[in-house]
Write a protein that holds these residues in place. Structure first.
Motif, PDB file in Angstrom:
ATOM      1  N   SER A  14       0.788  -1.252   0.000  1.00  0.00           N
ATOM      2  CA  SER A  14       0.000   0.000   0.000  1.00  0.00           C
ATOM      3  C   SER A  14       0.812   1.290   0.000  1.00  0.00           C
ATOM      4  O   SER A  14       0.248   2.364   0.233  1.00  0.00           O
ATOM      5  N   GLY A  16       2.107   2.520  -2.573  1.00  0.00           N
ATOM      6  CA  GLY A  16       1.788   3.191  -3.836  1.00  0.00           C
ATOM      7  C   GLY A  16       2.631   2.755  -5.024  1.00  0.00           C
ATOM      8  O   GLY A  16       2.734   3.492  -6.013  1.00  0.00           O
ATOM      9  N   THR A  18       2.066   0.398  -7.347  1.00  0.00           N
ATOM     10  CA  THR A  18       1.277   0.273  -8.585  1.00  0.00           C
ATOM     11  C   THR A  18       0.872   1.660  -9.095  1.00  0.00           C
ATOM     12  O   THR A  18       0.887   1.917 -10.308  1.00  0.00           O
ATOM     13  N   ALA A  34      -6.264  -2.312  -6.442  1.00  0.00           N
ATOM     14  CA  ALA A  34      -6.342  -3.674  -5.903  1.00  0.00           C
ATOM     15  C   ALA A  34      -4.905  -4.059  -5.580  1.00  0.00           C
ATOM     16  O   ALA A  34      -3.972  -3.679  -6.313  1.00  0.00           O
ATOM     17  N   GLN A  69       2.582  -7.393  -0.123  1.00  0.00           N
ATOM     18  CA  GLN A  69       2.029  -8.225   0.960  1.00  0.00           C
ATOM     19  C   GLN A  69       3.010  -9.325   1.349  1.00  0.00           C
ATOM     20  O   GLN A  69       3.675  -9.924   0.490  1.00  0.00           O
ATOM     21  N   LYS A 123       3.355   9.751  -1.710  1.00  0.00           N
ATOM     22  CA  LYS A 123       2.229  10.392  -1.005  1.00  0.00           C
ATOM     23  C   LYS A 123       2.627  11.744  -0.412  1.00  0.00           C
ATOM     24  O   LYS A 123       2.225  12.119   0.683  1.00  0.00           O
ATOM     25  N   SER A 150       4.450  12.349  -5.551  1.00  0.00           N
ATOM     26  CA  SER A 150       3.056  11.982  -5.296  1.00  0.00           C
ATOM     27  C   SER A 150       2.519  11.352  -6.570  1.00  0.00           C
ATOM     28  O   SER A 150       2.405  12.035  -7.599  1.00  0.00           O
TER      29      SER A 150
END
Ligand SMILES: Nc1nc2c(ncn2[C@@H]2O[C@H](COP(=O)(O)OP(=O)(O)OP(=O)(O)O)[C@@H](O)[C@H]2O)c(=O)[nH]1
Length: 198
Positions: A14, A16, A18, A34, A69, A123, A150
């Motif tokens: 998560s 970022g 992708t 996803a 993950q 981010k 970002s």
């Protein structure tokens, strides 16, 4: 002059990765998200123009987006093997993700010393400009090029592209003549091999 390079993205789930790949590929921020399963592959060509048109460069990037993950962690070395450049991605609003990037850096040092590394703090839109420039980079990562970005707003993607371009070694570039020559050698080898088998 053309070069083909393999770029891999590594980092916690998560952060970022992708979204960065999509921004690099199409200049857009994906609407749907996803979690990546295993890994995903895209290609992107960057044109590097110069005042001397005969010196124009084209860089074909083969970009591997890995899954952050935990359950896919053991697969990741398969994707960073032979990578020219690794983007170590972390979230600027999450210090633990920077520690995860450090772990990947140590892994690369053990298993892929030739791979050049760029530390990418994603981010940036969620933190102040001051926070993004005052990140406490672990000492092991201090010699590594660092860029806050970002994927959402596109902030600093020009800088990221420039760092990628600067890390492509000059001897990686071939003229189209070289490529034709390479193909000829390849064909000759193939015909002599087939001769042996017969
Ligand atoms: N605000 C903000 N959100 C972002 C940015 N980049 C990604 N996100 C969000 O972060 C979440 C995770 O993004 P992904 O790109 O799927 O992250 P990932 O690192 O590929 O995740 P894994 O596939 O699980 O490894 C999504 O909800 C995105 O919308 C960014 O620059 N700013």
């Amino acid at each position: 002059m053309e070069a083909t390079i393999k770029v891999v993205l590594l980092g916690d789930s998560s952060v970022g990765k992708t979204s960065i790949v999509t921004r690099l590929k199409s200049g857009k921020f994906p609407e749907k998200h996803a979690a990546t399963i295993g890994a995903a592959f895209v290609t992107k060509t960057i044109e590097v123009s110069t005042s001397d048109t005969s010196m124009e460069k084209r860089i074909h990037m083969e970009i591997w987006d890995t899954a952050g993950q935990e359950r896919y962690k053991s697969l990741v070395p398969m994707y960073y093997r032979d990578a020219n450049i690794a983007l170590l991605v972390f979230e600027l609003n999450n210090a633990a993700s920077l520690q995860c990037a450090l772990t990947w850096f140590q892994d690369l040092q053990d298993r892929a010393q030739e791979t050049q590394v760029i530390l990418v703090g994603n981010k940036q839109d969620l933190v102040s400009e001051e926070q993004s420039s005052k990140v406490e980079i672990p000492v092991e990562l201090q010699g590594v090029p660092y860029v806050p970005v970002s994927a959402k707003t596109g902030y600093n993607f020009d800088a990221l592209n420039e760092i990628i371009i600067s890390l492509v070694p000059g001897d990686q570039f071939k003229t189209s003549k070289d490529n034709e020559q390479g193909n000829k050698v390849e064909l000759n080898n193939k015909s002599s091999r087939s001769g042996c088998i017969c």
